[in-house]
Design an enzyme around this catalytic site. Sequence first.
Site, PDB file in Angstrom:
ATOM      1  N   LYS A 171       0.862  -1.180   0.000  1.00  0.00           N
ATOM      2  CA  LYS A 171       0.000   0.000   0.000  1.00  0.00           C
ATOM      3  C   LYS A 171       0.903   1.237   0.000  1.00  0.00           C
ATOM      4  O   LYS A 171       1.435   1.628   1.023  1.00  0.00           O
ATOM      5  CB  LYS A 171      -0.898  -0.021   1.235  1.00  0.00           C
ATOM      6  CG  LYS A 171      -2.097   0.955   1.161  1.00  0.00           C
ATOM      7  CD  LYS A 171      -1.669   2.358   1.195  1.00  0.00           C
ATOM      8  CE  LYS A 171      -2.250   3.239   2.200  1.00  0.00           C
ATOM      9  NZ  LYS A 171      -1.948   4.680   1.863  1.00  0.00           N
ATOM     10  N   GLU A 214       8.851  16.199  15.242  1.00  0.00           N
ATOM     11  CA  GLU A 214       9.323  15.933  13.895  1.00  0.00           C
ATOM     12  C   GLU A 214       8.602  16.846  12.904  1.00  0.00           C
ATOM     13  O   GLU A 214       7.380  16.815  12.796  1.00  0.00           O
ATOM     14  CB  GLU A 214       9.096  14.469  13.518  1.00  0.00           C
ATOM     15  CG  GLU A 214       9.700  14.112  12.174  1.00  0.00           C
ATOM     16  CD  GLU A 214       9.559  12.640  11.830  1.00  0.00           C
ATOM     17  OE1 GLU A 214      10.512  12.069  11.280  1.00  0.00           O
ATOM     18  OE2 GLU A 214       8.479  12.062  12.113  1.00  0.00           O
ATOM     19  N   GLU A 271       8.662   1.170  11.525  1.00  0.00           N
ATOM     20  CA  GLU A 271       9.759   2.144  11.499  1.00  0.00           C
ATOM     21  C   GLU A 271       9.098   3.505  11.457  1.00  0.00           C
ATOM     22  O   GLU A 271       8.436   3.856  10.487  1.00  0.00           O
ATOM     23  CB  GLU A 271      10.663   1.908  10.284  1.00  0.00           C
ATOM     24  CG  GLU A 271      11.978   2.698  10.337  1.00  0.00           C
ATOM     25  CD  GLU A 271      11.886   4.076   9.721  1.00  0.00           C
ATOM     26  OE1 GLU A 271      11.784   5.046  10.515  1.00  0.00           O
ATOM     27  OE2 GLU A 271      11.907   4.203   8.503  1.00  0.00           O
TER      28      GLU A 271
END
Length: 505
Positions: free
Chosen positions: A198, A408, A274
């Site tokens: 995906k 982030e 991850e």
Amino acid sequence: MNQPVSSSTPTSQAEWQALATNLTLEGRAYLNGAYQWAANGETFTSVSPIDGRELASIASCDQSDADQAVRAARAAFEAGIWSQLAPAKRKAVLLRFADLIEAHGDELALLETLDMGKPINHARNVDVPATARAIRWTAEAIDKVYGELAPTPHNQIGMISREPMGVVAAIVPWNFPMIMAAWKIAPALATGNSVILKPSEKSPLSAIRLAALAGEAGVPAGAFNVLPGYGHTVGKALALHMDVDCLVFTGSTNVAKQLMIYAGQSNMKRVWLEAGGKSPNIVFADAPDLKKAAAEAASAIAFNQGEVCTAGSRLLVENSIRAEFVRLICEALKTWRPGHPLDPATTCGAIVDQAQLDRIIDYIGIGQSEGARLVEGGQRILENTGGLFVQPTVFDGVNNQMRIASEEIFGPVLSVIGFDTADEAVAIANDSIYGLAAAVWTSNINTAHKVAKALRAGSVWINHYDGGDMTAPFGGFKQSGNGRDKSVHAFDKYTELKATWLVLE
């Protein structure tokens, strides 16, 4: 089926644009060996961040497509047409796949650049070779991984073997669409699983094209499927599916947490994640070459427009050299000026979409409001092109309590933080929810070893940034996830250990 689009790689923006004009873009899902539109007939539009141009209509898959893909993947697995092939035969197919990726390198690089905005020079000379290299290395390794014999009594034999899990769903991000896909699908396919990929809805074109190349290489129908669509539709459907055995993901920490919940709510599928990063790049006063350290620090935040999970977004500099090093950073960033991504001279391309650009601009404003000192960049530029470009940005006088240092951003925004001692540097570096990567610059081997050992990060680079190859695993500590891509360690994610005991009469 597209043939390789060029016998020689273009060398100018005009040549790349001419090639792009003649490029056929496929937007359908790849299911059970063939392209098809989503069952619901819905599509979304791929828009290039280079100039706002509509590229293609993309199949917007959902639950029904996920069900169909899982059935095809399960049928292929149970039939043994891929899962029961000898490793050497799977290896041969994957090697052909890598060869085809290289043969179609110009086409794939164009898809990557048009779709997500990265410079064509990087797409062609970094992403394409790295994708082929990941598949080729994994293929070469698979028939060299052995089982084990347990230390048993003399009249018993305990055999420990690795068995493929079955159906693997891989959800990959938009920043390195091909490389991240290769890191997932190569070990999953090599170990005999059936795979459903995906891609991100922000950059699906190269993954869709890879599917046909995999089929051309000999991956059988059903063993590899590609479902474009949104995370909250087809991504969620795969994560909750009761017949998906393993879910692998690269992306944000928030989505990673949600996928863990979905796995628990469904069939306790194996989940490997991850996730995000806020990587510290630590420069001591005795760094062997401050100009080199500054050049690599600039690259660490500006490469791929800063849309990199391992971006060196926190630059920790010993205070005795901080002013000089900030000057060197600003000088080094002059080679990272945004420009047209199809110009081979461009080093910094377009931001993937408007939402991501808005996020970056918002964080630049947050940094200023928090009291950080803006010393470089900070502006959106080239608006007249219709594209999404922002200057690489440097803030000095940052501390870990500021949001630009703790959250982030996923863009070219660098936070410079001072320190006086190695212990202080380690404390600042580790004061983060993330632990994906880090770097240490020093001429003192004792300092290098002590600091690297103390850093809570999955990868630590000494006197360089973002090194390594396929031989070492990649992944993080803490909320950067539990996944390990690359190397033979990646095989562990896609296999179950089986112990078979034989008692001799």
